[in-house]
Scaffold this motif. Structure first.
Motif, short mmCIF file in Angstrom:
data_model
loop_
_atom_site.label_atom_id
_atom_site.label_comp_id
_atom_site.label_asym_id
_atom_site.label_seq_id
_atom_site.Cartn_x
_atom_site.Cartn_y
_atom_site.Cartn_z
N CYS A 48 0.82 -1.22 0.00
CA CYS A 48 0.00 0.00 0.00
C CYS A 48 0.85 1.27 0.00
O CYS A 48 1.81 1.39 0.74
CB CYS A 48 -0.88 -0.03 1.24
SG CYS A 48 -1.96 1.37 1.43
N PHE A 49 0.50 2.23 -0.85
CA PHE A 49 1.16 3.54 -0.87
C PHE A 49 0.60 4.45 0.20
O PHE A 49 1.12 5.51 0.46
CB PHE A 49 0.96 4.23 -2.22
CG PHE A 49 1.76 3.64 -3.35
CD1 PHE A 49 2.99 4.18 -3.66
CD2 PHE A 49 1.30 2.58 -4.07
CE1 PHE A 49 3.74 3.65 -4.70
CE2 PHE A 49 2.04 2.04 -5.11
CZ PHE A 49 3.27 2.58 -5.43
N GLY A 50 -0.54 4.10 0.75
CA GLY A 50 -1.14 4.90 1.81
C GLY A 50 -2.18 5.89 1.34
O GLY A 50 -3.07 6.27 2.09
N PHE A 51 -2.09 6.31 0.08
CA PHE A 51 -3.00 7.36 -0.38
C PHE A 51 -4.26 6.71 -0.95
O PHE A 51 -4.59 6.88 -2.12
CB PHE A 51 -2.31 8.22 -1.42
CG PHE A 51 -2.91 9.59 -1.58
CD1 PHE A 51 -3.77 10.11 -0.62
CD2 PHE A 51 -2.61 10.38 -2.67
CE1 PHE A 51 -4.31 11.37 -0.75
CE2 PHE A 51 -3.15 11.65 -2.82
CZ PHE A 51 -4.01 12.15 -1.86
N PHE A 111 0.17 15.41 1.00
CA PHE A 111 -0.06 14.15 1.71
C PHE A 111 1.26 13.50 2.13
O PHE A 111 1.35 12.87 3.18
CB PHE A 111 -0.85 13.21 0.81
CG PHE A 111 -1.24 11.91 1.46
CD1 PHE A 111 -2.26 11.87 2.40
CD2 PHE A 111 -0.59 10.73 1.14
CE1 PHE A 111 -2.63 10.68 3.00
CE2 PHE A 111 -0.96 9.52 1.74
CZ PHE A 111 -1.97 9.51 2.67
N TYR A 112 2.30 13.63 1.31
CA TYR A 112 3.55 12.94 1.61
C TYR A 112 4.62 13.83 2.24
O TYR A 112 5.55 13.35 2.86
CB TYR A 112 4.13 12.30 0.33
CG TYR A 112 3.37 11.07 -0.10
CD1 TYR A 112 3.50 9.88 0.59
CD2 TYR A 112 2.51 11.11 -1.19
CE1 TYR A 112 2.80 8.75 0.22
CE2 TYR A 112 1.81 9.97 -1.58
CZ TYR A 112 1.96 8.80 -0.87
OH TYR A 112 1.26 7.68 -1.24
N ASN A 361 -10.46 14.87 3.66
CA ASN A 361 -10.26 14.76 2.21
C ASN A 361 -9.37 13.60 1.80
O ASN A 361 -9.69 12.87 0.89
CB ASN A 361 -9.71 16.07 1.65
CG ASN A 361 -10.81 17.10 1.46
OD1 ASN A 361 -11.89 16.76 0.97
ND2 ASN A 361 -10.58 18.32 1.88
N ASN A 362 -8.21 13.48 2.47
CA ASN A 362 -7.27 12.42 2.07
C ASN A 362 -7.34 11.24 3.02
O ASN A 362 -6.56 11.14 3.96
CB ASN A 362 -5.84 12.96 2.04
CG ASN A 362 -5.67 14.08 1.06
OD1 ASN A 362 -6.47 14.24 0.14
ND2 ASN A 362 -4.64 14.87 1.25
N VAL A 363 -8.27 10.35 2.77
CA VAL A 363 -8.36 9.14 3.58
C VAL A 363 -7.18 8.26 3.22
O VAL A 363 -6.83 8.14 2.05
CB VAL A 363 -9.68 8.42 3.27
CG1 VAL A 363 -9.67 7.00 3.82
CG2 VAL A 363 -10.85 9.19 3.85
N GLY A 364 -6.53 7.67 4.22
CA GLY A 364 -5.41 6.79 3.89
C GLY A 364 -4.53 6.48 5.07
O GLY A 364 -4.91 6.72 6.22
N LEU A 365 -3.37 5.96 4.76
CA LEU A 365 -2.44 5.51 5.78
C LEU A 365 -1.21 6.40 5.77
O LEU A 365 -0.60 6.59 4.73
CB LEU A 365 -2.02 4.06 5.46
CG LEU A 365 -1.51 3.22 6.60
CD1 LEU A 365 -2.60 3.04 7.64
CD2 LEU A 365 -1.07 1.87 6.09
N ILE A 366 -0.87 6.95 6.93
CA ILE A 366 0.27 7.87 6.96
C ILE A 366 1.23 7.47 8.08
O ILE A 366 0.82 6.87 9.06
CB ILE A 366 -0.19 9.33 7.19
CG1 ILE A 366 -0.93 9.45 8.54
CG2 ILE A 366 -1.09 9.78 6.06
CD1 ILE A 366 -1.01 10.86 9.03
N GLU A 367 2.49 7.80 7.92
CA GLU A 367 3.44 7.59 9.01
C GLU A 367 4.14 8.92 9.27
O GLU A 367 4.72 9.52 8.37
CB GLU A 367 4.47 6.51 8.63
CG GLU A 367 5.44 6.24 9.75
CD GLU A 367 6.32 5.02 9.52
OE1 GLU A 367 6.10 4.29 8.53
OE2 GLU A 367 7.23 4.80 10.33
N VAL A 368 4.04 9.37 10.51
CA VAL A 368 4.57 10.69 10.85
C VAL A 368 5.45 10.59 12.09
O VAL A 368 5.26 9.70 12.92
CB VAL A 368 3.43 11.69 11.12
CG1 VAL A 368 2.74 12.09 9.84
CG2 VAL A 368 2.42 11.12 12.10
N ILE A 381 -1.58 17.04 5.87
CA ILE A 381 -1.51 15.71 5.26
C ILE A 381 -2.89 15.25 4.82
O ILE A 381 -3.09 14.79 3.70
CB ILE A 381 -0.89 14.70 6.25
CG1 ILE A 381 0.53 15.13 6.61
CG2 ILE A 381 -0.90 13.29 5.66
CD1 ILE A 381 1.18 14.33 7.69
N GLY A 382 -3.85 15.43 5.70
CA GLY A 382 -5.21 14.96 5.41
C GLY A 382 -5.97 15.86 4.46
O GLY A 382 -7.06 15.51 4.01
N GLY A 383 -5.43 17.05 4.18
CA GLY A 383 -6.08 17.93 3.21
C GLY A 383 -7.34 18.60 3.73
O GLY A 383 -8.14 19.12 2.95
#
Lengths: 597, 132
Positions: A48-51, A111-112, A361-368, A381-383
């Protein structure tokens, strides 16, 4: 080996697979074959790219072009234009929501930009079903280093100094956990991975298993070596078929390469991994319940002590860590604890993966990195919030956590700050809510979940949560009293103090945190019989304005329950006793005569 | 399958496999690497840009140069095809004209490795939008 000029990476995670990414891969392959380009272009299905919001994702390297929402029929254009002519396909590039400009390099996307990928370092980068790509990315180097040094205590010391804490939710220091288990001598010990990810909305463990299964195998072997275990067990839910498949493939490859099995890297250390399937009970994420379930018993927790480090699986010392925790281990060994502990806040080191969901807006997987603020996560990130609506709260920590409101938007996120703010890190689900979400209903949603998932062993959790849920239901139906609100608080505290395991002890958190932060909203439900967010059906009334109603009978004809009466050309009326608040009448009325009060 | 028996074994294996993901890693880190763009429009291809690109990739591999080699559209210098733009980190991009296979090799060995300018530099007479 073919000398590829281009790599086409496409997301093979569960989300993008559902949106036809396997078909996209097949299309690329057949078009490339037709154009005689199979030796020039490699097509790789990655994790998964996360986005996920913009999936399926296709990334083209070396020019780092990030295509979003690609459909199988777009493949030809990408090959013809991008691969053959070197012209990017603009319409598939990500569009910056602020100025509508196309962004081709993912590094420049909001997002990234603020992300830092440690646990997810290989997700969206390598083919998870190919061990060689993992090895090419320094895979198994950490295990080799640890075994070559042959000093488990020194490795535990590295883990302790790194400051890594359990990513499953409670945040217990990983190095210390390993040390405690190491100290208990036994003929057999077990290294267990908790892959029973159950928080609603959280899917980081699944993504790691699907995108980088070898990192888990490597880390479990390192952990096994440190605590003195030769056996690893992964407790994974049966509802993760793709993750199970990829993990099985990875285990098979690791055995073939001699990276699992007897005498790994020519040393005395032997280690192998088996899978155990869970039936998807939330309580089995609790380590004692998980161990019982693996033993074939009912998935019920037991009192600690004895801790699993003393008496775990089959009464042998066992160590349980979560998938994301493991995913950090090889990197810490390779890059050093100094590097890892330089990231994050004073007491929470490294990064955390969050699953962004809800009205964002940006549903997905993020690592921060730990210490980032909620504002950065939600807005940068989430927009931001969907439809430009107003932010209301974010729920973290799943059914064990709580809501954070606007006043916490600038609080740096780490384990301790979230607890101080009345929520918790949990496994990293982040559900963003806007002004149209009713907080009483949110609390009710989580309590319904807990009631369903409570194993029923202890009374506070079994009966107490049921009562909490009933009280919340009463309030959302407009029948609550101010006494009920006191009762909610008192009962919540009793459950917290007396429940047997982590599930029960934390289950009232969503109630307490919404009462604390949204007291006025509870009062509005009780005193004014109003739901400020307009979500509670029972508190809504549809009424017809007799001034505006022309008596066209459209509403009466379409009402599914026959709640509207009146004669032609005369104002109609809605019988509130019969009305089910479906909203059909509003849709059908051509004169805007119907409104919700 | 030959089993991996030591750290040294693993390192050897890794070196063999490096090229599998090397292109991806370089692409991810492009701003710090030499970027080479080969103009591959019809005129470029007709003049042999494909062979030029092959030669550049091959030579970079032989000389162990970490570079991102991509194709691009027509740069407008059709009289000098094949044209190649080389962008070294920290210096201005330079466009070379008439880059055949031999010149492609020289480009890697002389300009990229030794900063020696080759003949056939096309003076850049435009500004890029992204620099404004």
């Amino acid at each position: 080996m073919a000398n590829y000029k281009y790599h086409i990476l496409l997301c093979g995670g569960t989300g993008c697979t559902a949106s036809e990414s396997p078909k996209i891969k097949a299309n690329f392959e057949s078009i490339l074959a037709e154009k005689n380009l199979t030796d020039d272009v490699q097509v790789v299905a990655t994790g998964c790219f996360g986005f996920c919001e913009k999936g399926p994702i296709v990334k083209i390297l070396p020019d780092n072009t990030f295509y979003t929402q690609v459909k199988p029929e777009d493949c030809r254009e990408i090959v013809d234009e991008h691969i053959i002519k070197g012209r990017k396909v603009n319409r598939l590039l990500y569009e910056n929501p602020e100025n509508k400009a196309h962004i081709s390099d993912s590094k420049h996307m909001g997002f990234y930009k603020k992300q830092m990928r440690i646990a997810l370092r290989n997700c969206g980068f390598i083919d998870p079903e190919n061990i060689e790509e993992y090895i090419a990315r320094d895979g198994y180097k950490a295990l080799a280093t640890v075994l070559e040094q042959n000093d488990p205590e020194a490795t535990i010391d590295i883990m302790k100094k790194s400051g890594l804490r359990g990513r499953g939710g409670a945040g217990f220091p990983t190095g210390l956990k390993w040390e405690l288990c190491r100290k208990n001598a036994a003929d057999q010990k077990y290294m267990i991975c908790n892959a029973d990810e159950g928080d609603p909305g959280a899917f980081m463990d699944r993504s790691i298993l699907e995108g980088d299964p070898h990192t888990l195998i490597e880390a479990m072997a390192i952990g096994g070596f440190c605590i003195g275990a030769t056996k690893g067990l992964v407790y994974i839910r049966a509802e993760y078929p793709l993750a199970i498949h990829r993990l099985q493939v990875a285990i098979g490859q690791a055995r073939e390469y001699g990276l699992l099995g007897d005498n790994i890297f020519g040393t005395d250390f032997s280690f192998d991994i088996e899978l155990r399937y869970g039936a998807g009970a939330f309580v089995c994420g609790e380590e004692t319940a998980l161990i019982h379930s693996m033993e074939g018993k009912r998935g019920e927790p037991t009192f600690k002590p004895p801790f699993p480090a003393q008496e775990g699986y089959l009464k042998k010392p066992s160590n349980v860590n979560n998938v994301e925790t493991f995913a950090n281990v090889p990197v810490i060994i390779n890059k050093g604890w100094e590097w890892f502990s330089s990231i994050g806040t004073e007491k929470s080191k490294g990064t955390k993966v969050f699953a962004l969901a809800g009205q964002i807006n940006n549903v997905g997987l993020i690592e921060v990195p730990m210490g980032i603020t909620l504002r950065e996560v939600i807005y940068e990130i989430g927009g931001g919030i969907k439809g430009g609506r107003k932010f209301k709260a974010v729920q973290t920590g799943g059914p064990s956590g709580g809501c954070l409101t606007e006043k916490f938007l600038d609080t740096p996120i780490d384990y301790d700050n979230l607890i101080a703010a009345g929520s918790m890190m949990g496994s990293g689900g982040m559900i963003v809510m806007d002004e149209t979400s009713c907080m009483v209903s949110v609390a009710k949603f989580y309590l319904e979940f807990t009631v369903e998932e409570s194993c029923g062993k202890c009374t506070p959790c079994r009966i107490g949560n049921k009562r909490l849920c009933e009280l919340l239901d009463k309030i959302t139906k407009g029948n609550g009293t101010m006494d009920d609100l006191d009762q909610l608080r008192n009962l919540s505290r009793v459950i917290k103090d007396t429940a047997l395991c982590g599930l029960g002890q934390t289950s009232p958190n969503p109630v307490l945190s919404t009462i604390d932060n949204f007291w006025d909203e509870y009062v509005a439900h009780v005193k004014d019989k109003k739901c400020p967010a307009g979500q509670c059906k029972a508190l809504k009334q549809y009424v017809i304005d007799p001034e505006k109603c022309k008596g066209c009978t459209a509403c009466a004809r379409n009402c599914p329950v026959g709640a509207i009466s009146g004669t032609v050309k005369m104002p109609h009326e809605i019988n509130q006793e019969i009305c089910i608040k479906c909203g059909t009448c509003i849709e059908k009325c051509k004169f805007n005569a119907i409104s919700i009060i | 399958m030959e089993k991996i028996k030591s750290l040294a074994d693993l390192k050897k294996k890794r070196e063999q496999l490096q090229s599998m993901v090397g292109l991806r890693e370089n692409g991810d880190n492009a701003e710090n690497l030499v970027q080479i763009k080969v103009a591959m429009a019809t005129c470029g291809i007709a003049s042999g840009a494909k062979q030029t690109m092959e030669a550049i990739i091959e030579e970079c591999k032989n000389q162990n140069v970490q570079a991102v080699v991509t194709q691009t559209g027509c740069m407008g210098y059709c009289y000098a095809e094949p044209t190649v733009e080389v962008n070294k980190p920290g210096s201005d991009p330079i466009v070379f004209g008439h880059v055949d296979v031999q010149k492609a090799k020289d480009l890697v060995n002389k300009y990229i490795l030794n900063n020696e300018i080759l003949e056939g530099v096309i003076p850049v007479n435009y500004e890029k939008v992204e620099n404004k």
